[in-house]
Design a protein around this motif. Structure first.
Motif, mmCIF file in Angstrom:
data_model
loop_
_atom_site.group_PDB
_atom_site.id
_atom_site.type_symbol
_atom_site.label_atom_id
_atom_site.label_comp_id
_atom_site.label_asym_id
_atom_site.label_seq_id
_atom_site.Cartn_x
_atom_site.Cartn_y
_atom_site.Cartn_z
ATOM 1 N N VAL A 236 2.083 -11.295 2.510
ATOM 2 C CA VAL A 236 0.679 -10.942 2.575
ATOM 3 C C VAL A 236 0.476 -9.569 3.221
ATOM 4 O O VAL A 236 1.164 -9.198 4.171
ATOM 5 N N GLY A 237 -0.429 -8.791 2.641
ATOM 6 C CA GLY A 237 -0.750 -7.486 3.198
ATOM 7 C C GLY A 237 0.203 -6.384 2.819
ATOM 8 O O GLY A 237 0.136 -5.277 3.367
ATOM 9 N N THR A 238 1.116 -6.649 1.866
ATOM 10 C CA THR A 238 2.061 -5.619 1.424
ATOM 11 C C THR A 238 1.986 -5.478 -0.092
ATOM 12 O O THR A 238 1.436 -6.334 -0.778
ATOM 13 N N ALA A 239 2.550 -4.384 -0.578
ATOM 14 C CA ALA A 239 2.612 -4.159 -2.024
ATOM 15 C C ALA A 239 3.946 -4.673 -2.541
ATOM 16 O O ALA A 239 4.998 -4.395 -1.953
ATOM 17 N N GLN A 240 3.894 -5.448 -3.614
ATOM 18 C CA GLN A 240 5.125 -6.026 -4.167
ATOM 19 C C GLN A 240 5.781 -5.057 -5.150
ATOM 20 O O GLN A 240 5.144 -4.573 -6.077
ATOM 21 N N GLU A 254 12.163 9.476 4.672
ATOM 22 C CA GLU A 254 11.368 10.569 5.216
ATOM 23 C C GLU A 254 10.375 10.087 6.275
ATOM 24 O O GLU A 254 9.921 10.860 7.114
ATOM 25 N N SER A 255 10.046 8.807 6.225
ATOM 26 C CA SER A 255 9.024 8.282 7.122
ATOM 27 C C SER A 255 9.595 7.644 8.378
ATOM 28 O O SER A 255 8.852 7.151 9.216
ATOM 29 N N THR A 256 10.916 7.636 8.534
ATOM 30 C CA THR A 256 11.527 6.972 9.678
ATOM 31 C C THR A 256 12.560 7.872 10.317
ATOM 32 O O THR A 256 13.100 8.781 9.681
ATOM 33 N N PHE A 300 6.254 -2.301 6.231
ATOM 34 C CA PHE A 300 5.371 -1.843 5.159
ATOM 35 C C PHE A 300 4.622 -0.586 5.594
ATOM 36 O O PHE A 300 4.042 -0.535 6.679
ATOM 37 N N LEU A 301 4.645 0.428 4.753
ATOM 38 C CA LEU A 301 4.067 1.729 5.096
ATOM 39 C C LEU A 301 2.863 2.064 4.228
ATOM 40 O O LEU A 301 2.841 1.768 3.037
ATOM 41 N N VAL A 302 1.894 2.693 4.831
ATOM 42 C CA VAL A 302 0.757 3.269 4.123
ATOM 43 C C VAL A 302 0.681 4.733 4.541
ATOM 44 O O VAL A 302 0.407 5.026 5.711
ATOM 45 N N ASN A 303 0.991 5.608 3.604
ATOM 46 C CA ASN A 303 1.060 7.048 3.902
ATOM 47 C C ASN A 303 2.013 7.338 5.067
ATOM 48 O O ASN A 303 1.727 8.154 5.947
ATOM 49 N N GLY A 304 3.143 6.635 5.047
ATOM 50 C CA GLY A 304 4.164 6.871 6.063
ATOM 51 C C GLY A 304 3.908 6.198 7.395
ATOM 52 O O GLY A 304 4.648 6.422 8.354
ATOM 53 N N VAL A 305 2.876 5.365 7.486
ATOM 54 C CA VAL A 305 2.539 4.699 8.742
ATOM 55 C C VAL A 305 2.767 3.199 8.609
ATOM 56 O O VAL A 305 2.288 2.576 7.651
ATOM 57 N N LYS A 309 2.498 -2.841 12.123
ATOM 58 C CA LYS A 309 3.033 -2.716 13.480
ATOM 59 C C LYS A 309 1.949 -2.245 14.438
ATOM 60 O O LYS A 309 1.794 -2.775 15.546
ATOM 61 N N PHE A 310 1.190 -1.245 14.020
ATOM 62 C CA PHE A 310 0.119 -0.739 14.870
ATOM 63 C C PHE A 310 -1.005 -1.774 15.015
ATOM 64 O O PHE A 310 -1.612 -1.900 16.078
ATOM 65 N N TYR A 311 -1.274 -2.501 13.942
ATOM 66 C CA TYR A 311 -2.286 -3.565 13.990
ATOM 67 C C TYR A 311 -1.883 -4.626 15.005
ATOM 68 O O TYR A 311 -2.679 -5.009 15.878
ATOM 69 N N ASP A 312 -0.641 -5.098 14.893
ATOM 70 C CA ASP A 312 -0.165 -6.139 15.806
ATOM 71 C C ASP A 312 -0.060 -5.620 17.238
ATOM 72 O O ASP A 312 -0.272 -6.364 18.194
ATOM 73 N N MET A 313 0.261 -4.320 17.373
ATOM 74 C CA MET A 313 0.348 -3.730 18.702
ATOM 75 C C MET A 313 -1.026 -3.714 19.383
ATOM 76 O O MET A 313 -1.159 -4.100 20.548
ATOM 77 N N ALA A 314 -2.047 -3.284 18.650
ATOM 78 C CA ALA A 314 -3.406 -3.259 19.198
ATOM 79 C C ALA A 314 -3.872 -4.667 19.539
ATOM 80 O O ALA A 314 -4.464 -4.907 20.604
#
Length: 387
Positions: A236-240, A254-256, A300-305, A309-314
């Motif tokens: 859920v919440g990712t692109a397959q 490039e994103s990591t 899962f990345l959106v524009n390299g983010v 992870k940030f959602y769960d962190m907040a």
């Protein structure tokens, strides 16, 4: 303890307005959520540090005992959130307190309106799961699995007790004409601190609502606890993505900052690509393990983010700080007459919050590698007795 007994006794005897019962239910649901939060943060961290333990934890969550508990948890979260919103609005608009009983009724109505479709969605996952011949962890093993949390509670209690004892031994209570209490702390300073936490509880309570409701929608309604161990299931919440190409790998690289990020699978090995440590997310839980589910979601990345992870962190930071400060407020209400007990409950609230933040943020910072997923696969085979 005497004040706690008195509170329970008078609460049961009280036959007044709805506000009293709203107060009681708000505290009980808050304590229930904090207790589950402790278990949930620790066992989710095991996806990184102890994959086999996480496999067992999810199997316990899929048992009938925890299924019942899940419905209770969702009720507690929804009611506590809506009632907290009522309290925040009333506190910032004191002239509206004359409507507090009506607002309490609307909180109950809102809770019911939200829970009816939510429980229907959750119930559909339960029925679908039991239509087949699912693995059900025996009740005794479910209980035994919870014993692994005891050292965490004991360790926290020992640390809090040590801090409280040291503070009680060193604290100097001097009340002079300046109103000094404790070691260099004025009553004005303490009032400012409490005023800050008063504001924080109201503001954070409002900010948490969209985050926690979004989490509940994704992890309990759209994709329940039974679905996170479905082989080849969508996350859920990712692109397959059915097939990962070299271009996908290059984009992820490039994103990591990880040096090696190639996924271990046959197609990539056939292309001569090296294998590495961090999986490239394709939105599909190929192994059907909860560890890969978490890895897919967090990577899962959106524009390299890494948005989740940030959602769960907040969510983690806000809920832990809000929850453990609420725990402090509840516990200090019943320890005002005992200096050491009051110091102890304050210390255990601080130690618990800092410990949980450390465990949760560390797991979010680290990566789940292919070795962890392979360990989860082996642990699943052992648990389910698959040859």
């Amino acid at each position: 303890m005497a004040s706690l007994v008195l509170t329970i006794k008078e609460t049961l005897r009280y036959r007044g307005a709805l506000g009293q019962w709203s107060w009681v239910l708000h505290r009980l649901t808050g304590l229930g959520v904090v207790f589950f939060l402790i278990l949930h943060v620790i066992d989710t961290a095991w996806a990184v540090t102890s994959p086999a333990s996480y496999v067992k934890a999810i199997a316990a969550y899929q048992s009938p005992l925890f299924t019942i508990g899940e419905f209770g948890l969702v009720f507690a979260v929804v009611y506590h959130a809506l009632n907290g919103l009522r309290i925040s609005v009333m506190d910032f608009k004191p002239e509206w307190w004359k409507y507090q009983q009506r607002a309490a009724v609307w909180v109950l109505v809102g809770t019911a309106v939200i829970l009816v479709p939510v429980f229907i969605g959750m119930g559909s996952h339960v029925l679908h799961h039991y239509e087949g011949d699912p693995f059900i962890m025996p009740f005794g093993e479910v209980i035994a699995e919870q014993l692994v949390f005891i050292p965490y509670f004991i360790g926290g209690a020992i640390a809090a007790g040590t801090i409280a004892f040291g503070w009680s031994a060193l604290r100097i209570n001097v009340e002079d004409d300046k109103g000094t209490v404790g070691i260099g702390k004025s009553t004005k300073t303490m009032r400012r601190i409490e005023k800050f936490w008063w504001s924080f509880m109201r503001i954070s309570g409002v900010l948490i609502i969209p985050l926690v409701f979004g989490h509940l929608a994704m992890m309990h309604v759209l994709q329940g606890v039974f679905d996170i161990t479905l082989a080849d299931g969508a996350v859920v919440g990712t692109a397959q993505i059915e097939d990962i190409s070299a271009a996908d790998i290059a984009a992820f690289q490039e994103s990591t900052t990880d040096a090696n990020i190639y996924m271990e699978n046959a197609p990539l090995a056939a292309e001569g690509l090296p294998t590495g440590t961090v999986i490239v997310p394709n939105g599909i839980n190929e192994t059907g393990t909860a560890v890969e589910f978490v890895a897919e979601r967090w990577n899962f990345l959106v524009n390299g983010v890494a948005v989740w992870k940030f959602y769960d962190m907040a969510l983690l930071i806000l809920v832990v700080m809000h929850g453990f400060n609420g725990l402090r407020l509840v516990l200090t209400d019943y320890t005002m007459d005992n200096r050491f007990a009051r110091s102890f409950v304050i210390a255990i609230s601080v130690v618990g919050a800092l410990g949980l933040l450390f465990v949760g943020l560390q797991s979010l910072w680290l990566s789940i590698d292919n070795e962890a997923i392979n360990m989860a696969v082996e642990a699943t085979r052992t648990l389910y007795e698959i040859e």
